[in-house]
Design a protein around this motif. Structure first.
Motif, PDB file in Angstrom:
ATOM      1  N   GLY A   1      -8.915  -2.837   0.541  1.00 10.94           N
ATOM      2  CA  GLY A   1      -8.621  -1.593   1.238  1.00 10.94           C
ATOM      3  C   GLY A   1      -9.840  -1.019   1.918  1.00 10.94           C
ATOM      4  O   GLY A   1     -10.962  -1.492   1.725  1.00 10.94           O
ATOM      5  N   TYR A   2      -9.589   0.032   2.715  1.00 13.41           N
ATOM      6  CA  TYR A   2     -10.655   0.600   3.533  1.00 13.41           C
ATOM      7  C   TYR A   2     -11.795   1.183   2.710  1.00 13.41           C
ATOM      8  O   TYR A   2     -12.907   1.325   3.214  1.00 13.41           O
ATOM      9  CB  TYR A   2     -10.083   1.674   4.463  1.00 13.41           C
ATOM     10  CG  TYR A   2      -9.149   1.143   5.533  1.00 13.41           C
ATOM     11  CD1 TYR A   2      -9.030  -0.226   5.765  1.00 13.41           C
ATOM     12  CD2 TYR A   2      -8.402   2.015   6.329  1.00 13.41           C
ATOM     13  CE1 TYR A   2      -8.170  -0.705   6.733  1.00 13.41           C
ATOM     14  CE2 TYR A   2      -7.544   1.536   7.310  1.00 13.41           C
ATOM     15  CZ  TYR A   2      -7.430   0.177   7.507  1.00 13.41           C
ATOM     16  OH  TYR A   2      -6.584  -0.293   8.475  1.00 13.41           O
TER      17      TYR A   2
ATOM     18  N   GLU B   1      -7.921   3.411  -0.395  1.00  7.89           N
ATOM     19  CA  GLU B   1      -8.764   4.101   0.588  1.00  7.89           C
ATOM     20  C   GLU B   1      -9.666   5.152  -0.037  1.00  7.89           C
ATOM     21  O   GLU B   1     -10.644   5.577   0.576  1.00  7.89           O
ATOM     22  CB  GLU B   1      -7.872   4.767   1.649  1.00  7.89           C
ATOM     23  CG  GLU B   1      -7.060   3.764   2.475  1.00  7.89           C
ATOM     24  CD  GLU B   1      -6.201   4.432   3.539  1.00  7.89           C
ATOM     25  OE1 GLU B   1      -6.093   5.669   3.546  1.00  7.89           O
ATOM     26  OE2 GLU B   1      -5.636   3.701   4.372  1.00  7.89           O
TER      27      GLU B   1
ATOM     28  N   ARG C   1       0.802  -1.224   0.000  1.00  9.11           N
ATOM     29  CA  ARG C   1       0.000   0.000   0.000  1.00  9.11           C
ATOM     30  C   ARG C   1       0.836   1.277   0.000  1.00  9.11           C
ATOM     31  O   ARG C   1       0.316   2.350  -0.303  1.00  9.11           O
ATOM     32  CB  ARG C   1      -1.009   0.007   1.130  1.00  9.11           C
ATOM     33  CG  ARG C   1      -0.444   0.039   2.516  1.00  9.11           C
ATOM     34  CD  ARG C   1      -1.569   0.227   3.526  1.00  9.11           C
ATOM     35  NE  ARG C   1      -1.092  -0.054   4.860  1.00  9.11           N
ATOM     36  CZ  ARG C   1      -1.076  -1.264   5.396  1.00  9.11           C
ATOM     37  NH1 ARG C   1      -1.523  -2.291   4.722  1.00  9.11           N
ATOM     38  NH2 ARG C   1      -0.607  -1.447   6.611  1.00  9.11           N
TER      39      ARG C   1
HETATM   40  O1    G Z   1       0.843  -7.271   5.464  1.00  9.00           O
HETATM   41  P1    G Z   1      -0.615  -7.334   5.118  1.00  9.00           P
HETATM   42  O2    G Z   1      -0.927  -6.694   3.790  1.00  9.00           O
HETATM   43  O3    G Z   1      -1.187  -8.723   5.237  1.00  9.00           O
HETATM   44  O4    G Z   1      -1.324  -6.420   6.226  1.00  9.00           O
HETATM   45  C1    G Z   1      -2.672  -6.256   6.288  1.00  9.00           C
HETATM   46  C2    G Z   1      -2.943  -5.123   7.263  1.00  9.00           C
HETATM   47  O5    G Z   1      -3.196  -3.940   6.545  1.00  9.00           O
HETATM   48  C3    G Z   1      -4.146  -5.373   8.146  1.00  9.00           C
HETATM   49  O6    G Z   1      -3.764  -5.296   9.486  1.00  9.00           O
HETATM   50  C4    G Z   1      -5.131  -4.281   7.790  1.00  9.00           C
HETATM   51  O7    G Z   1      -5.791  -3.768   8.912  1.00  9.00           O
HETATM   52  C5    G Z   1      -4.283  -3.241   7.107  1.00  9.00           C
HETATM   53  N1    G Z   1      -5.035  -2.588   6.026  1.00  9.00           N
HETATM   54  C6    G Z   1      -5.876  -3.182   5.172  1.00  9.00           C
HETATM   55  N2    G Z   1      -6.411  -2.308   4.290  1.00  9.00           N
HETATM   56  C7    G Z   1      -5.876  -1.091   4.592  1.00  9.00           C
HETATM   57  C8    G Z   1      -6.036   0.244   4.058  1.00  9.00           C
HETATM   58  O8    G Z   1      -6.791   0.510   3.118  1.00  9.00           O
HETATM   59  N3    G Z   1      -5.291   1.226   4.641  1.00  9.00           N
HETATM   60  C9    G Z   1      -4.451   1.001   5.681  1.00  9.00           C
HETATM   61  N4    G Z   1      -3.777   2.034   6.175  1.00  9.00           N
HETATM   62  N5    G Z   1      -4.293  -0.226   6.222  1.00  9.00           N
HETATM   63  C10   G Z   1      -4.986  -1.274   5.695  1.00  9.00           C
END
Ligand code: G
Ligand code: MN
Length: 281
Positions: free
Chosen positions: A242-243, A224, A188
């Motif tokens: 993603g969120y 996001e 990300r």
């Molecule tokens: O390393 P991995 O990609 O498996 O980690 C997943 C983590 O990323 C989870 O703990 C989750 O809460 C977080 N996550 C998932 N989607 C998003 C996002 O859109 N934004 C952010 N900042 N964190 C996210």
């Protein structure tokens, strides 16, 4: 003992208790196929629900769990729990849904890993095709050929393989060379500040082209905003997470989400998606 060592021991003890007292829970975050708008998989993410009610994120305890033998025990608990959940979803009529499970490089050092996995699948009468393993190289893998042999064996049996947090690891590219990877999940950090004409944009475009050239699917992590979604769709990304779509959810809420028509939320996007196989409704 110095403070750091005392703290490490304190957390280790707490983690031992947590495992015994069933303080760990799995949350599930959907992965969406950008061509259809459907959820294709749920990623199992472990949380530590401490007795004081606090929900602790894995980055705060996984490194400690990995530095002790606890990761194998916790790993098996995560694996069994996630398998039971995806089996339950299948039994509720959600036949195509997959479960993505994060596998620690430390687990890959264990020569018995593939045997344990296959035995549990057998016991649970769950098809290996229902699973996808996510591998990320946060620490250099010792005995890489053992790790690769095990992954290859599991993949031959039908388990999908993804490279997690792609672009941040030590040797993500060498995995692509040595393993028949199914999906690459772009970290990300490349999505966070992406805009047209930026470096991140070029990197995303190049990684997408490379993956597609190799017949590998590409997933954009951490989407996001609508703008980020626009960009990754424009670049021909296959999947996203993603969120914007959903945070990781407790089992009951994840189940509700799967039973809803998730397409409704993002339907309007597909009218503009040149890669979409879904016609505007
Ligand atoms: O390393 P991995 O990609 O498996 O980690 C997943 C983590 O990323 C989870 O703990 C989750 O809460 C977080 N996550 C998932 N989607 C998003 C996002 O859109 N934004 C952010 N900042 N964190 C996210
Ligand atoms: Mn992951």
């Amino acid at each position: 003992m110095n403070d750091a060592a005392t703290e490490q021991l304190r957390v280790e003890n707490a983690l031992h208790h947590a495992l015994k007292n069933q303080e760990f829970v799995l949350h599930y975050q959907p992965m969406i196929d950008l061509r259809t708008g459907r959820i294709v998989s749920m990623e199992a993410l472990v949380r530590w629900q401490a007795k004081n009610g606090e929900l602790i994120a894995p980055n705060q305890f996984i490194p400690i769990v990995e530095s002790t033998g606890l990761i194998n025990e916790l790993g098996v608990w995560i694996f069994r729990t996630a398998c039971a959940q995806v089996k339950a979803w299948h039994e509720q009529g959600l036949h195509d849904i997959k479960m993505s499970i994060n596998i620690s490089p430390v687990q890959l050092r264990t020569p018995e890993l593939s045997n344990i996995v296959l035995r549990i699948l057998d016991e649970m009468e769950l098809a290996p095709e229902a699973l996808d393993f996510e591998i990320t190289e946060t620490v250099l893998i010792q005995n890489i050929s053992l790790a690769l042999d095990q992954l290859e064996r599991l993949q031959k049996r039908g388990i999908g393989l993804s490279i997690d947090d792609f672009g941040t690891g030590y040797s993500s590219l060498s995995y692509l060379k040595r393993l028949p990877v199914d999906t690459v999940k772009i970290d990300r950090s490349f999505i966070k500040e992406v805009h047209r004409g930026s470096h991140d944009f070029s990197i995303l475009r190049a990684i997408t082209a490379m993956a597609h050239e190799l017949g590998i699917s590409i997933l954009a992590e951490g989407v996001e905003t609508e703008e980020q979604l626009d960009i990754v769709m424009e670049l021909g990304t296959d999947l996203t997470q993603g969120y914007l779509f959903s945070k990781p959810l407790p089992a009951a809420e994840a189940t509700d989400l799967l039973h809803l028509d998730v397409t409704a939320h993002i339907d309007h996007r597909f009218r503009h998606n040149p890669h979409s196989g879904v016609a505007a409704k």
